[in-house]
Design an enzyme around this catalytic site. Sequence first.
Site, mmCIF file in Angstrom:
data_model
loop_
_atom_site.group_PDB
_atom_site.id
_atom_site.type_symbol
_atom_site.label_atom_id
_atom_site.label_comp_id
_atom_site.label_asym_id
_atom_site.label_seq_id
_atom_site.Cartn_x
_atom_site.Cartn_y
_atom_site.Cartn_z
ATOM 1 N N LYS A 166 31.115 44.789 43.179
ATOM 2 C CA LYS A 166 31.385 43.503 42.537
ATOM 3 C C LYS A 166 31.906 43.696 41.104
ATOM 4 O O LYS A 166 31.781 44.793 40.534
ATOM 5 C CB LYS A 166 30.107 42.658 42.562
ATOM 6 C CG LYS A 166 29.663 42.271 43.985
ATOM 7 C CD LYS A 166 28.458 41.335 43.949
ATOM 8 C CE LYS A 166 28.009 40.942 45.344
ATOM 9 N NZ LYS A 166 26.891 39.957 45.307
ATOM 10 N N TYR A 187 33.017 33.464 50.725
ATOM 11 C CA TYR A 187 31.604 33.038 50.701
ATOM 12 C C TYR A 187 31.401 31.660 51.341
ATOM 13 O O TYR A 187 30.402 30.989 51.040
ATOM 14 C CB TYR A 187 31.090 33.027 49.258
ATOM 15 C CG TYR A 187 30.604 34.381 48.769
ATOM 16 C CD1 TYR A 187 29.581 35.073 49.446
ATOM 17 C CD2 TYR A 187 31.123 34.972 47.620
ATOM 18 C CE1 TYR A 187 29.119 36.314 49.000
ATOM 19 C CE2 TYR A 187 30.657 36.210 47.168
ATOM 20 C CZ TYR A 187 29.656 36.871 47.872
ATOM 21 O OH TYR A 187 29.186 38.090 47.421
ATOM 22 N N PHE A 229 24.055 27.724 44.071
ATOM 23 C CA PHE A 229 24.730 28.655 43.162
ATOM 24 C C PHE A 229 26.154 28.994 43.603
ATOM 25 O O PHE A 229 26.779 29.898 43.054
ATOM 26 C CB PHE A 229 23.901 29.940 43.015
ATOM 27 C CG PHE A 229 23.550 30.605 44.327
ATOM 28 C CD1 PHE A 229 24.468 31.410 44.990
ATOM 29 C CD2 PHE A 229 22.302 30.416 44.905
ATOM 30 C CE1 PHE A 229 24.154 32.019 46.189
ATOM 31 C CE2 PHE A 229 21.970 31.026 46.113
ATOM 32 C CZ PHE A 229 22.907 31.824 46.760
ATOM 33 N N ARG A 249 22.562 48.136 53.837
ATOM 34 C CA ARG A 249 21.651 47.152 53.241
ATOM 35 C C ARG A 249 20.448 47.865 52.598
ATOM 36 O O ARG A 249 19.950 47.445 51.562
ATOM 37 C CB ARG A 249 21.174 46.149 54.294
ATOM 38 C CG ARG A 249 22.268 45.332 54.951
ATOM 39 C CD ARG A 249 22.775 44.175 54.152
ATOM 40 N NE ARG A 249 21.763 43.215 53.799
ATOM 41 C CZ ARG A 249 22.003 42.090 53.120
ATOM 42 N NH1 ARG A 249 23.249 41.802 52.731
ATOM 43 N NH2 ARG A 249 21.050 41.258 52.812
ATOM 44 N N THR A 261 18.309 41.580 47.136
ATOM 45 C CA THR A 261 19.285 40.768 46.397
ATOM 46 C C THR A 261 18.938 40.712 44.911
ATOM 47 O O THR A 261 19.806 40.868 44.055
ATOM 48 C CB THR A 261 19.302 39.326 46.972
ATOM 49 O OG1 THR A 261 19.472 39.404 48.390
ATOM 50 C CG2 THR A 261 20.420 38.503 46.355
ATOM 51 N N ARG A 272 21.140 48.398 43.821
ATOM 52 C CA ARG A 272 20.884 47.224 42.981
ATOM 53 C C ARG A 272 19.831 47.510 41.914
ATOM 54 O O ARG A 272 19.916 46.992 40.797
ATOM 55 C CB ARG A 272 20.519 46.036 43.860
ATOM 56 C CG ARG A 272 21.784 45.440 44.519
ATOM 57 C CD ARG A 272 21.471 44.447 45.573
ATOM 58 N NE ARG A 272 22.650 43.673 45.963
ATOM 59 C CZ ARG A 272 22.666 42.852 47.012
ATOM 60 N NH1 ARG A 272 21.591 42.721 47.769
ATOM 61 N NH2 ARG A 272 23.766 42.171 47.307
ATOM 62 N N ASN A 331 24.782 41.466 40.958
ATOM 63 C CA ASN A 331 23.959 42.496 41.605
ATOM 64 C C ASN A 331 24.770 43.641 42.220
ATOM 65 O O ASN A 331 24.371 44.252 43.205
ATOM 66 C CB ASN A 331 22.999 41.856 42.621
ATOM 67 C CG ASN A 331 23.716 41.107 43.708
ATOM 68 O OD1 ASN A 331 24.949 41.108 43.745
ATOM 69 N ND2 ASN A 331 22.978 40.491 44.607
ATOM 70 N N HIS A 349 27.952 44.142 47.494
ATOM 71 C CA HIS A 349 27.788 43.260 48.655
ATOM 72 C C HIS A 349 27.820 44.126 49.904
ATOM 73 O O HIS A 349 28.539 45.123 49.950
ATOM 74 C CB HIS A 349 28.948 42.255 48.717
ATOM 75 C CG HIS A 349 29.045 41.546 50.040
ATOM 76 N ND1 HIS A 349 28.353 40.387 50.296
ATOM 77 C CD2 HIS A 349 29.705 41.867 51.182
ATOM 78 C CE1 HIS A 349 28.585 40.024 51.552
ATOM 79 N NE2 HIS A 349 29.409 40.891 52.107
ATOM 80 N N GLU A 395 34.210 39.524 57.686
ATOM 81 C CA GLU A 395 34.446 40.001 56.313
ATOM 82 C C GLU A 395 35.481 41.138 56.270
ATOM 83 O O GLU A 395 36.312 41.190 55.363
ATOM 84 C CB GLU A 395 33.119 40.453 55.689
ATOM 85 C CG GLU A 395 32.178 39.261 55.475
ATOM 86 C CD GLU A 395 30.824 39.653 54.914
ATOM 87 O OE1 GLU A 395 30.540 40.862 54.756
ATOM 88 O OE2 GLU A 395 30.049 38.731 54.603
HETATM 89 P P1 GDP Z 1 22.767 39.335 49.782
HETATM 90 O O1 GDP Z 1 23.021 39.296 51.280
HETATM 91 O O2 GDP Z 1 21.638 40.259 49.408
HETATM 92 O O3 GDP Z 1 24.016 39.604 48.978
HETATM 93 O O4 GDP Z 1 22.228 37.890 49.341
HETATM 94 P P2 GDP Z 1 22.628 36.397 49.769
HETATM 95 O O5 GDP Z 1 23.491 36.388 51.004
HETATM 96 O O6 GDP Z 1 21.356 35.603 49.806
HETATM 97 O O7 GDP Z 1 23.464 35.866 48.517
HETATM 98 C C1 GDP Z 1 24.820 36.209 48.329
HETATM 99 C C2 GDP Z 1 25.043 36.530 46.877
HETATM 100 O O8 GDP Z 1 24.819 35.336 46.109
HETATM 101 C C3 GDP Z 1 24.068 37.530 46.247
HETATM 102 O O9 GDP Z 1 24.410 38.872 46.494
HETATM 103 C C4 GDP Z 1 24.148 37.178 44.771
HETATM 104 O O10 GDP Z 1 25.311 37.718 44.141
HETATM 105 C C5 GDP Z 1 24.276 35.652 44.828
HETATM 106 N N1 GDP Z 1 22.977 34.979 44.701
HETATM 107 C C6 GDP Z 1 21.906 35.023 45.558
HETATM 108 N N2 GDP Z 1 20.893 34.257 45.115
HETATM 109 C C7 GDP Z 1 21.337 33.694 43.938
HETATM 110 C C8 GDP Z 1 20.752 32.777 43.005
HETATM 111 O O11 GDP Z 1 19.620 32.321 43.157
HETATM 112 N N3 GDP Z 1 21.528 32.430 41.923
HETATM 113 C C9 GDP Z 1 22.790 32.913 41.730
HETATM 114 N N4 GDP Z 1 23.482 32.523 40.653
HETATM 115 N N5 GDP Z 1 23.368 33.765 42.613
HETATM 116 C C10 GDP Z 1 22.654 34.154 43.687
#
Ligand code: GDP
Length: 138
Positions: free
Chosen positions: A9, A49, A57, A85, A91, A102, A112, A115, A126
């Site tokens: 990222k 996304y 968010f 993963r 996350t 991370r 973070n 992805h 994707e």
């Molecule tokens: P991942 O699969 O671990 O990447 O997590 P998710 O699919 O739940 O979320 C996608 C991405 O959204 C994450 O990798 C973060 O960059 C972002 N994200 C997740 N939770 C939050 C949050 O609570 N606030 C914000 N601003 N971004 C978030």
Amino acid sequence: MQRTLSIIKPDAVRAGHLGEIIATFEKNLIRIVAMKMVHLSQREAEGFYAVHRQRPFFGELTAFMCEGPIVVMVLEGQEVIAKNRELMGATNPAQAAEGTLRKRFATSIQNNAVHGSDAPETAAFEIGYFFNALEIAG
Ligand code: GDP
């Protein structure tokens, strides 16, 4: 054999962690079969996304993904979706296990560093979002 999409990222590219992240994949015997650097537009980030459109968010996340260039990769290996993963960690870096990407490189739940696709169906979508068949050197 499985494939997954990995993204380094904008925060991690900007901070100069490309080499260490790529080295982590190589050390863990994950094959990189496609790779490029791109700078997403807002629309392109929203398309990627789209499954998160309803989340609070979504606006912040898509703006963050356009802040600078990202590196997208197709990773290949046995159970590579789960393996990636695991290497990535949780996350939220505060909850990520010691030694994960991370834990090492993320600075917030949003910024973070990496992805990784979370299932075979999302991996297929994707990978297709960024690469056509000729660009994958499987
Ligand atoms: P991942 O699969 O671990 O990447 O997590 P998710 O699919 O739940 O979320 C996608 C991405 O959204 C994450 O990798 C973060 O960059 C972002 N994200 C997740 N939770 C939050 C949050 O609570 N606030 C914000 N601003 N971004 C978030």
